[in-house]
Design a protein around this motif. Structure first.
Motif, PDB file in Angstrom:
ATOM      1  N   ASP A  50       1.042  -1.276  -0.243  1.00  0.00           N
ATOM      2  CA  ASP A  50       0.243  -0.424  -0.306  1.00  0.00           C
ATOM      3  C   ASP A  50       0.932   1.473   0.314  1.00  0.00           C
ATOM      4  O   ASP A  50       0.825   2.335  -0.654  1.00  0.00           O
ATOM      5  N   LEU A  51       1.729   1.084   0.333  1.00  0.00           N
ATOM      6  CA  LEU A  51       2.628   2.027   1.394  1.00  0.00           C
ATOM      7  C   LEU A  51       3.205   2.534  -0.756  1.00  0.00           C
ATOM      8  O   LEU A  51       3.636   3.217  -1.053  1.00  0.00           O
ATOM      9  N   LEU A  52       3.826   1.398  -1.200  1.00  0.00           N
ATOM     10  CA  LEU A  52       4.773   1.715  -1.928  1.00  0.00           C
ATOM     11  C   LEU A  52       3.817   1.967  -3.382  1.00  0.00           C
ATOM     12  O   LEU A  52       4.499   2.965  -4.253  1.00  0.00           O
ATOM     13  N   ASN A  53       2.237   1.936  -3.607  1.00  0.00           N
ATOM     14  CA  ASN A  53       1.383   2.060  -4.345  1.00  0.00           C
ATOM     15  C   ASN A  53       1.043   3.542  -4.180  1.00  0.00           C
ATOM     16  O   ASN A  53       1.257   4.716  -5.308  1.00  0.00           O
ATOM     17  N   GLU A  54       1.332   4.092  -2.570  1.00  0.00           N
ATOM     18  CA  GLU A  54       1.175   5.588  -2.887  1.00  0.00           C
ATOM     19  C   GLU A  54       2.189   6.674  -3.368  1.00  0.00           C
ATOM     20  O   GLU A  54       2.307   7.504  -3.689  1.00  0.00           O
ATOM     21  N   ALA A  55       4.138   5.662  -2.859  1.00  0.00           N
ATOM     22  CA  ALA A  55       4.352   6.742  -3.592  1.00  0.00           C
ATOM     23  C   ALA A  55       4.978   6.441  -4.968  1.00  0.00           C
ATOM     24  O   ALA A  55       4.937   8.063  -5.418  1.00  0.00           O
ATOM     25  N   VAL A  56       4.246   5.624  -5.716  1.00  0.00           N
ATOM     26  CA  VAL A  56       4.258   5.544  -7.223  1.00  0.00           C
ATOM     27  C   VAL A  56       3.620   6.133  -7.455  1.00  0.00           C
ATOM     28  O   VAL A  56       3.346   6.537  -8.549  1.00  0.00           O
ATOM     29  N   SER A  57       2.200   6.542  -6.959  1.00  0.00           N
ATOM     30  CA  SER A  57       1.223   7.127  -7.742  1.00  0.00           C
ATOM     31  C   SER A  57       1.547   8.621  -7.884  1.00  0.00           C
ATOM     32  O   SER A  57       0.882   9.734  -8.375  1.00  0.00           O
ATOM     33  N   LEU A  58       2.315   9.275  -6.373  1.00  0.00           N
ATOM     34  CA  LEU A  58       2.909  10.717  -6.714  1.00  0.00           C
ATOM     35  C   LEU A  58       3.650  11.136  -8.345  1.00  0.00           C
ATOM     36  O   LEU A  58       3.393  12.429  -8.353  1.00  0.00           O
ATOM     37  N   TRP A  59       4.132  10.013  -8.716  1.00  0.00           N
ATOM     38  CA  TRP A  59       4.387  10.589 -10.355  1.00  0.00           C
ATOM     39  C   TRP A  59       3.280  10.645 -11.290  1.00  0.00           C
ATOM     40  O   TRP A  59       2.686  10.025 -11.437  1.00  0.00           O
ATOM     41  N   ARG A  60       3.503  11.843 -12.044  1.00  0.00           N
ATOM     42  CA  ARG A  60       2.760  12.009 -13.130  1.00  0.00           C
ATOM     43  C   ARG A  60       3.290  12.239 -13.957  1.00  0.00           C
ATOM     44  O   ARG A  60       2.945  12.301 -15.713  1.00  0.00           O
ATOM     45  N   GLY A  61       4.625  12.340 -14.352  1.00  0.00           N
ATOM     46  CA  GLY A  61       5.858  12.412 -15.986  1.00  0.00           C
ATOM     47  C   GLY A  61       7.048  12.319 -15.220  1.00  0.00           C
ATOM     48  O   GLY A  61       7.246  12.060 -13.934  1.00  0.00           O
ATOM     49  N   LEU A  93      12.413   3.776  -9.302  1.00  0.00           N
ATOM     50  CA  LEU A  93      12.487   2.889 -10.790  1.00  0.00           C
ATOM     51  C   LEU A  93      12.666   1.260  -8.407  1.00  0.00           C
ATOM     52  O   LEU A  93      12.222   0.451  -9.491  1.00  0.00           O
ATOM     53  N   GLY A  94      13.146   2.257  -7.496  1.00  0.00           N
ATOM     54  CA  GLY A  94      13.933   1.527  -6.946  1.00  0.00           C
ATOM     55  C   GLY A  94      12.281   0.950  -5.914  1.00  0.00           C
ATOM     56  O   GLY A  94      12.122  -0.326  -4.991  1.00  0.00           O
ATOM     57  N   ALA A  95      11.654   1.729  -5.638  1.00  0.00           N
ATOM     58  CA  ALA A  95       9.974   1.685  -5.503  1.00  0.00           C
ATOM     59  C   ALA A  95       9.422   0.742  -6.001  1.00  0.00           C
ATOM     60  O   ALA A  95       8.505  -0.587  -5.892  1.00  0.00           O
ATOM     61  N   TYR A  96       9.528   1.021  -7.281  1.00  0.00           N
ATOM     62  CA  TYR A  96       8.832  -0.259  -8.011  1.00  0.00           C
ATOM     63  C   TYR A  96       9.425  -1.521  -7.684  1.00  0.00           C
ATOM     64  O   TYR A  96       8.181  -2.476  -7.872  1.00  0.00           O
ATOM     65  N   ASP A 151       8.889  -7.142  -5.902  1.00  0.00           N
ATOM     66  CA  ASP A 151       9.289  -8.455  -5.297  1.00  0.00           C
ATOM     67  C   ASP A 151       8.444  -8.682  -3.900  1.00  0.00           C
ATOM     68  O   ASP A 151       8.269  -9.551  -3.834  1.00  0.00           O
ATOM     69  N   ILE A 152       7.738  -7.691  -3.438  1.00  0.00           N
ATOM     70  CA  ILE A 152       6.970  -8.519  -2.507  1.00  0.00           C
ATOM     71  C   ILE A 152       5.198  -8.829  -3.089  1.00  0.00           C
ATOM     72  O   ILE A 152       4.409  -9.851  -2.870  1.00  0.00           O
ATOM     73  N   ARG A 153       5.208  -7.650  -3.909  1.00  0.00           N
ATOM     74  CA  ARG A 153       3.954  -8.731  -4.792  1.00  0.00           C
ATOM     75  C   ARG A 153       4.373 -10.104  -5.587  1.00  0.00           C
ATOM     76  O   ARG A 153       3.513 -11.016  -5.409  1.00  0.00           O
ATOM     77  N   LEU A 154       5.826 -10.639  -5.987  1.00  0.00           N
ATOM     78  CA  LEU A 154       5.419 -12.251  -6.550  1.00  0.00           C
ATOM     79  C   LEU A 154       5.703 -13.069  -5.087  1.00  0.00           C
ATOM     80  O   LEU A 154       5.145 -13.678  -5.615  1.00  0.00           O
ATOM     81  N   ARG A 155       5.962 -12.346  -4.320  1.00  0.00           N
ATOM     82  CA  ARG A 155       5.757 -12.977  -3.599  1.00  0.00           C
ATOM     83  C   ARG A 155       4.031 -13.576  -2.428  1.00  0.00           C
ATOM     84  O   ARG A 155       3.791 -14.778  -2.082  1.00  0.00           O
ATOM     85  N   ARG A 179      16.381  -5.173 -13.800  1.00  0.00           N
ATOM     86  CA  ARG A 179      15.929  -6.385 -12.560  1.00  0.00           C
ATOM     87  C   ARG A 179      14.376  -6.056 -12.831  1.00  0.00           C
ATOM     88  O   ARG A 179      13.942  -7.135 -12.727  1.00  0.00           O
ATOM     89  N   PHE A 180      14.310  -5.406 -14.189  1.00  0.00           N
ATOM     90  CA  PHE A 180      12.185  -5.278 -14.189  1.00  0.00           C
ATOM     91  C   PHE A 180      12.498  -7.197 -15.392  1.00  0.00           C
ATOM     92  O   PHE A 180      11.482  -7.443 -14.900  1.00  0.00           O
TER      93      PHE A 180
END
Length: 246
Positions: A119-130, A154-157, A162-166, A189-190
């Motif tokens: 949830d925290l990482l999704n919130e972080a990456v959602s702050l980018w608009r470009g 990129l590190g946030a993604y 990594d977590i979602r794969l688990r 890494r991706f």
């Protein structure tokens, strides 16, 4: 770049004003010297009138904040310090700072609360608009910040997937990883994460084909072979390594 106050958007007109605002926001609560701001606006060849011009730009920026935000108090958001200027805001009021804080919080809880970390990482990456600071000039402060923020992004993604794969079914994460791999084909890494997800979803042939396409792309564009991480993941898939089994 956007500035908002109580839901009111304040448009910052002109690249130089946006550069000043960005430089101050990236050091929120700390003084940015006049010499740093002059370098940011004019580079290595500032005009003789650079310091006076900087004062004029600061005055105009304050007027714009007041005029568009509708509050006289917004003028005081930019404070003059003995050596330069300070943006007087809480650090969490700047989205670039929020991103760093959210990723750090996700790292802190990932081991015992992986869903919370997602949830925290999704919130972080959602702050980018470009791309960050795309309209704030080419000064060194903004350019360095852009590079650093891209690394954070990129590190946030990476952490997120990594977590979602688990946690999630591999098929659920494949579309997002395919988009990231297509957008960042040189970010190995991706590719590692994508071929792992494909393999776990029972698509071993697709995983191997994705690896070979990436290897060819790296060779053509950089003259390099894949790094150890990607090669090791490829070999694990070939031998159906037990640690890949969920």
């Amino acid at each position: 770049m956007e500035v908002t106050d109580d839901g009111v958007q304040v448009r910052i007109p002109g690249e130089k004003l946006r550069s000043i605002m960005a430089a101050l926001a990236l050091s929120v609560g700390r003084s940015v010297s006049r010499s740093e701001l002059i370098d940011e606006l004019w580079g290595e060849e500032p005009p003789n009138s650079a310091e006076n011009s900087l004062h004029g730009h600061i005055a105009r920026l304050r007027r714009e904040l007041v005029a568009q935000g509708g509050k006289a108090s917004l003028r005081d958001a930019i404070r003059t310090s003995p050596t330069g200027y300070v943006l007087e805001l809480a650090e969490e009021a700047v989205d670039a700072s929020q991103v760093v804080q959210l990723v750090a919080r996700a790292d802190a809880v990932a081991a015992h609360n992986p869903r919370g970390a997602v949830d925290l990482l999704n919130e972080a990456v959602s702050l980018w608009r470009g791309p960050a600071l795309i309209d704030a000039g080419n000064g060194m402060i903004c350019q360095v910040a852009y590079t650093q923020l891209e690394e954070v992004r990129l590190g946030a993604y990476e952490r997120l997937f990594d977590i979602r794969l688990r946690l999630d079914h591999p098929r659920a994460v494949i579309p997002g990883l395919e988009q990231l791999h297509a957008r960042y084909p040189l970010h190995e890494r991706f590719c590692e994460q994508l071929i792992t997800a494909l393999y776990l979803a029972g698509r071993q042939a697709d995983a191997l084909n994705t690896y070979h396409r990436t290897r060819e792309y790296l060779s053509q564009h950089l003259g390099l072979q894949p790094g150890h991480g990607l090669r090791d993941t490829f070999q694990d898939i070939l031998r159906q390594a037990p640690h890949l089994t969920r």
